[in-house]
Design an enzyme around this catalytic site. Structure first.
Site, PDB file in Angstrom:
ATOM      1  N   GLU A  85      56.678  35.628  -0.324  1.00 21.22           N
ATOM      2  CA  GLU A  85      56.584  36.947  -0.962  1.00 21.22           C
ATOM      3  C   GLU A  85      56.195  38.036   0.036  1.00 21.22           C
ATOM      4  OE1 GLU A  85      54.149  39.181  -4.559  1.00 21.22           O
ATOM      5  OE2 GLU A  85      54.560  37.031  -4.703  1.00 21.22           O
ATOM      6  N   LYS A 280      47.201  36.211 -10.746  1.00 23.72           N
ATOM      7  CA  LYS A 280      48.360  35.810  -9.947  1.00 23.72           C
ATOM      8  C   LYS A 280      48.218  36.367  -8.540  1.00 23.72           C
ATOM      9  CE  LYS A 280      52.704  36.294  -8.207  1.00 23.72           C
ATOM     10  NZ  LYS A 280      53.144  37.134  -7.066  1.00 23.72           N
ATOM     11  N   ASP A 296      47.692  20.249  -2.673  1.00 24.80           N
ATOM     12  CA  ASP A 296      48.497  20.302  -3.889  1.00 24.80           C
ATOM     13  C   ASP A 296      48.260  21.631  -4.601  1.00 24.80           C
ATOM     14  OD1 ASP A 296      49.750  19.959  -6.326  1.00 24.80           O
ATOM     15  OD2 ASP A 296      48.971  17.944  -6.668  1.00 24.80           O
ATOM     16  N   HIS A 393      54.237  47.518  -1.043  1.00 24.09           N
ATOM     17  CA  HIS A 393      55.059  46.341  -1.332  1.00 24.09           C
ATOM     18  C   HIS A 393      56.518  46.609  -0.986  1.00 24.09           C
ATOM     19  CE1 HIS A 393      56.280  42.615  -3.270  1.00 24.09           C
ATOM     20  NE2 HIS A 393      57.213  43.302  -3.903  1.00 24.09           N
TER      21      HIS A 393
END
Length: 439
Positions: A85, A280, A296, A393
């Site tokens: 990302e 998130k 993991d 972004h």
């Protein structure tokens, strides 16, 4: 429709790709070429990757980046991150630089307890089962000694076993609820091996318990498995500074910044639609380091999001206060991580990532991962209450748009220069690119 394939796992990699091409890719030679171009030329390295999982046909690459300047408990680190990302690594690095001049990050492991459970059905008197369990406990611990011996030498092992009556939720359902400390390993195999031995001893000893009726002796083991919810394996990360040092925006003083920041955090605490996106952002930082260090990330995600809802409502994982002129921003999250076992000694980039982090213990890695999540969240909230999230972004996303449009190196140079002082949107980039091409 053609018949299902038989024996697919026994096919060679070439045969798997040929089958895939014939069955689903219309014999597209370009698709086959893409799969093969990601093979590693080093045969041994490729074989290693092929054996990480099953039915491999290629490798799936993610960027492996570095976020420098993280001052954590007085130690300066560069943090490796594996993520696709745009802006995540840039934002984390920016937050690291910001807090590096304000005392850095503080991190502390509060507990290392991990959970595993034996789920079973017992049709009988619960009082008898409790009496049986009290006599059984020493035998359970003795039975796993061959498994726990080496772990105990490192300071870990089985921390406790409890009998839990869950019959109010499901008829005749009980648990052995077990706590473990697995030191520097994530410990899944260790925990599951102990649990399966507990289950075996539970069933066998029940047959010998004199107070049980024939029906009560027949305990049914449903499953024996660790839990990825580890609310007693907690790490805290935090930053703080005086209000007059808080803002780096000449148009906003520290008090105004703090007011806006605290309200943004409060919204994430009370509004689940915001909380999910807010958390998130934390996981952007957390997952990137977890993945880079061969842990993991799916287990980490599941456990952390469950923790965010532990009080009955899903809420923000980060919190902020201002007291006596001091701004404080912190987070507590559950993390079960390992620095030995699994991919840590197999995947070359994982080994390198741990080397970059100065060969951390599991506790050290917990602190680093939590700090990466906190930094990422601070950067995101800071952007939201100042310039807006899209400005930074979209500038990082600019190269993705240019690559989608197959821009030449010269076109990229002109476009990047143009958008240094202009707002990036997908349509504006396309328009500017078309303008250059027309000229």
């Amino acid at each position: 429709m053609t018949e299902p394939v038989a024996g697919f796992s026994k096919f060679s990699k070439e045969e798997k790709i040929e089958w895939l091409s014939n069955r689903y890719l219309n014999n597209d030679k370009e698709a086959t070429k893409v799969l093969k171009q990601y093979w590693n030329e080093d045969y041994k390295l490729q074989q290693l990757h092929d054996e990480f999982t099953e039915n491999t046909i290629s490798n799936f690459y993610l960027p492996f980046g570095l976020a420098p300047n993280f001052l954590i408990n007085g130690k300066l680190l560069a943090i490796p991150m594996a993520i696709e990302e745009s802006s995540v690594i840039a934002a984390a690095s920016k937050a690291a630089k910001f807090w590096g001049t304000r005392g850095g990050f503080k991190a502390e492991v509060l507990n290392m307890n991990k959970i595993g459970q034996v789920h079973f059905i017992y049709n009988g008197d619960s009082g008898k089962l409790q009496r049986f369990f009290e006599t059984l406990k020493p035998q359970l611990l003795k039975a796993v000694k061959p498994i726990t011996k080496n772990m105990e030498k490192r300071g870990g092992g089985v921390l406790g076993i409890k009998l839990r009556d869950k019959t109010a939720d499901l008829k005749n359902y009980y648990q052995l609820h077990c706590n473990f400390d697995t030191r520097d390993s994530m410990g899944a195999n260790f925990i599951n091996s102990c649990l399966e031995k507990f289950a075996e001893v539970l069933q066998n000893e029940a047959q010998k318990f004199a107070d049980f009726t024939a029906e009560e002796k027949d305990i049914e083991i449903l499953m024996s498995i660790l839990s990825n919810y580890v609310p007693e394996c907690i790490v805290r990360a935090e930053v703080s500074c005086p209000l007059d040092e808080l803002s780096d925006d000449p148009e906003m003083d520290g008090q105004e910044f703090a007011d806006k920041f605290l309200r943004a955090i409060r919204i994430a605490e009370i509004e689940k639609y915001r909380a999910v996106t807010h958390n998130k952002g934390i996981m952007n930082g957390v997952d990137a380091v977890v993945l880079a260090t061969g842990n993991d990330f799916r287990a980490v995600e599941a456990g952390i999001h469950a923790y965010a809802a532990k009080d009955g409502e899903y809420t923000s994982l980060t919190h902020a206060t201002v007291e006596n002129g001091i701004f404080r921003f912190w987070m507590e999250i559950p993390l079960a991580l390992g620095t030995v076992g699994g991919l840590t000694s197999l995947h070359p980039l994982v080994k390198l990532a741990l080397q970059i982090l100065q060969t951390p213990s599991a506790e050290d890695l917990m602190k680093i991962v939590a700090v990466a999540g906190l930094a990422q969240n601070f950067a995101a909230v800071k952007s939201l209450i100042t310039t807006g999230i899209q400005q930074g972004h979209m500038k990082m996303h600019l190269m993705n748009i240019l690559n989608q449009q197959q821009a030449t190196p010269q076109e990229k140079e002109i476009i990047v220069d143009y958008f240094r002082n202009n707002t990036v949107t997908h349509s504006s980039v396309i328009a500017q690119l078309e303008k250059i091409r027309q000229q």
